[in-house]
Write an enzyme that holds these catalytic residues in place. Structure first.
Site, PDB file in Angstrom:
ATOM      1  N   HIS A 140       0.970  -0.855  -0.075  1.00  0.00           N
ATOM      2  CA  HIS A 140      -0.078   0.095  -0.026  1.00  0.00           C
ATOM      3  C   HIS A 140       0.989   1.135  -0.024  1.00  0.00           C
ATOM      4  O   HIS A 140       1.943   1.098   0.095  1.00  0.00           O
ATOM      5  CB  HIS A 140      -0.834   0.026   1.021  1.00  0.00           C
ATOM      6  CG  HIS A 140      -2.285  -0.795   1.030  1.00  0.00           C
ATOM      7  ND1 HIS A 140      -3.178  -0.771  -0.010  1.00  0.00           N
ATOM      8  CD2 HIS A 140      -2.728  -1.826   1.772  1.00  0.00           C
ATOM      9  CE1 HIS A 140      -3.939  -1.468   0.249  1.00  0.00           C
ATOM     10  NE2 HIS A 140      -3.859  -2.488   0.988  1.00  0.00           N
ATOM     11  N   ASP A 170      -0.004   6.289  -4.467  1.00  0.00           N
ATOM     12  CA  ASP A 170      -1.040   6.066  -5.269  1.00  0.00           C
ATOM     13  C   ASP A 170      -1.533   6.923  -6.277  1.00  0.00           C
ATOM     14  O   ASP A 170      -1.630   6.805  -7.470  1.00  0.00           O
ATOM     15  CB  ASP A 170      -2.283   5.774  -4.368  1.00  0.00           C
ATOM     16  CG  ASP A 170      -2.451   4.661  -3.414  1.00  0.00           C
ATOM     17  OD1 ASP A 170      -1.451   3.779  -3.929  1.00  0.00           O
ATOM     18  OD2 ASP A 170      -3.080   4.317  -2.734  1.00  0.00           O
TER      19      ASP A 170
END
Length: 399
Positions: A140, A170
């Protein structure tokens, strides 16, 4: 008015945040984006609160699905793969966000699809890229920032690295580099007729964000440290708490800005010190004490006419409701499929001739399945047969 990417057609196989944000930006700029959604494996983003009042739609999924058509399709079914192959006759770009090897198992990887359409542009977004020893690891945002070396010199000396409030790897790395890579590949294809694979690693992108610190390290080999350079707390360039618990940001690096900062603060004696004084800790503590003597808004009123890169740390509501956000149209009203509108964050790119368009927020899963199948030559009877066979999920009809 058509957007700058009008005519570009994108198949979107992505979920969560990086890919959907990238394809949303493409849609905002006029691309025709078709989201291919699993009928059995829901996207976690769809369950994030809050729901838009009066609807069952989540605010985040309504934003990320903006301007995209939706098609439900079981990609583990060979008939689903056949549908994708027929779509490729008219679509230019494929964007996917599975771990390396997943699309190959389905027969939908770049090597397979370029046999169907040699001009296809295939963008794969992953944490660590399609090659290398980490390619198969889960991750992540926090992991990609850590693997890229950024967190080793971010944060405070006495407390260590800090979490960021937004997903840097991201969005800033994964989403934005995907858009950049796709559009570069489109330009290449316009010149040569050749499609290609675009391999986006979110870790690679963040590694490139090391920027000036990275460039210096690759020459002198000196490891950067927390609060060790001009821009990470190792100077007066920093955040300062105010009397009311607010904060101001001080970016007065250049001599003219630093001089104006010192004069406004009433510390002309510091001008000769520069923004990185010899006794940094002592001077910084003195400035902290000065800022704690007034409220945030009192300081901002004082600095309003001073041209020295001092601004308040705004709350999200202050930022989104502020005059600058309004002037820049960063909050837009987008039609909901069932009527009404929802406020969303707008595209942060301005075009003089082709402004972004926001035709609708996210539609229900599979809302355009029948429509798209008819467009690529399936008959109503064939579509009903595929629906009865479960290709689009458990529903007996394909609407």
């Amino acid at each position: 008015m058509a957007g700058p990417l009008s005519g570009l057609k994108v198949l979107d196989f992505t979920t969560l945040l990086p890919g959907p944000y990238a394809t949303m930006c493409l849609a905002d700029m006029g691309a025709e984006v078709l989201r291919i959604v699993s009928p059995t494996r829901p996207d976690l983003v769809d369950f994030l609160p809050p729901k838009i009042p009066g609807t069952e739609v989540g605010a985040v999924s309504a934003w990320l699905g903006r301007g995209k058509r939706s098609m439900a399709l079981d990609l583990k079914d060979p008939r689903g793969v056949a549908v994708v192959h027929r779509l490729l006759a008219t679509y230019d770009v494929v964007v996917e966000q599975f771990r390396p090897g997943v699309m190959a198992k389905l027969g939908l990887d770049y090597e397979s699809l370029k046999k169907v359409n040699p001009a296809v542009i295939y963008c794969a977004i992953t944490g660590y890229g399609q090659t290398g020893p980490l390619r198969d690891r889960a991750g992540h945002d926090i992991n990609y920032l850590s693997q890229a070396g950024v967190m080793a010199y971010s944060g405070r000396k006495d407390t260590g690295p800090v979490l960021t409030g937004m997903q840097i790897a991201d969005v800033a790395s994964g989403s934005n580099h995907a858009v950049m890579g796709v559009l570069a590949a489109v330009i290449h294809r316009m010149r040569t007729g050749q499609g290609q694979m675009v391999d986006i690693s979110m870790t690679d992108g963040v590694m490139a964000f090391n920027g000036m610190v990275g460039a210096a390290f690759l020459v002198d080999g000196k490891e950067p440290s927390r609060e060790g350079n001009w821009l990470n707390g190792g100077s007066l360039y920093d955040f300062y708490e105010t009397k009311d618990g607010g904060y101001v940001s001080v970016g007065s690096l250049e001599p003219q800005f630093f001089s104006a900062f010192c004069r406004t603060l009433g510390r002309e004696d510091l001008i000769a010190e520069t923004v990185r004084p010899r006794d940094l800790e002592r001077v910084k503590e003195e400035i902290r004490a000065i800022f704690r003597s007034r409220t945030r808004d009192e300081w901002i009123a004082l600095f309003k006419e001073a041209d020295c890169c001092v601004e308040p740390v705004l709350s999200l509501s202050e930022a989104l409701e502020g005059e600058n956000a309004k002037a820049r149209e960063m909050v837009v009203s987008v039609p909901l499929p069932g009527g009404g509108t929802v406020r969303q964050l707008g595209l942060p790119i301005r075009f003089s001739a082709t402004p972004p368009t926001y035709p609708f927020a996210a539609v229900p899963t599979g809302a355009h399945t029948r429509e798209v199948l008819l467009e690529i030559g399936y008959t109503p009877e064939e579509i009903d047969d595929l629906a009865a066979g479960g290709l689009f999920g458990k529903t007996e009809k394909c609407t």
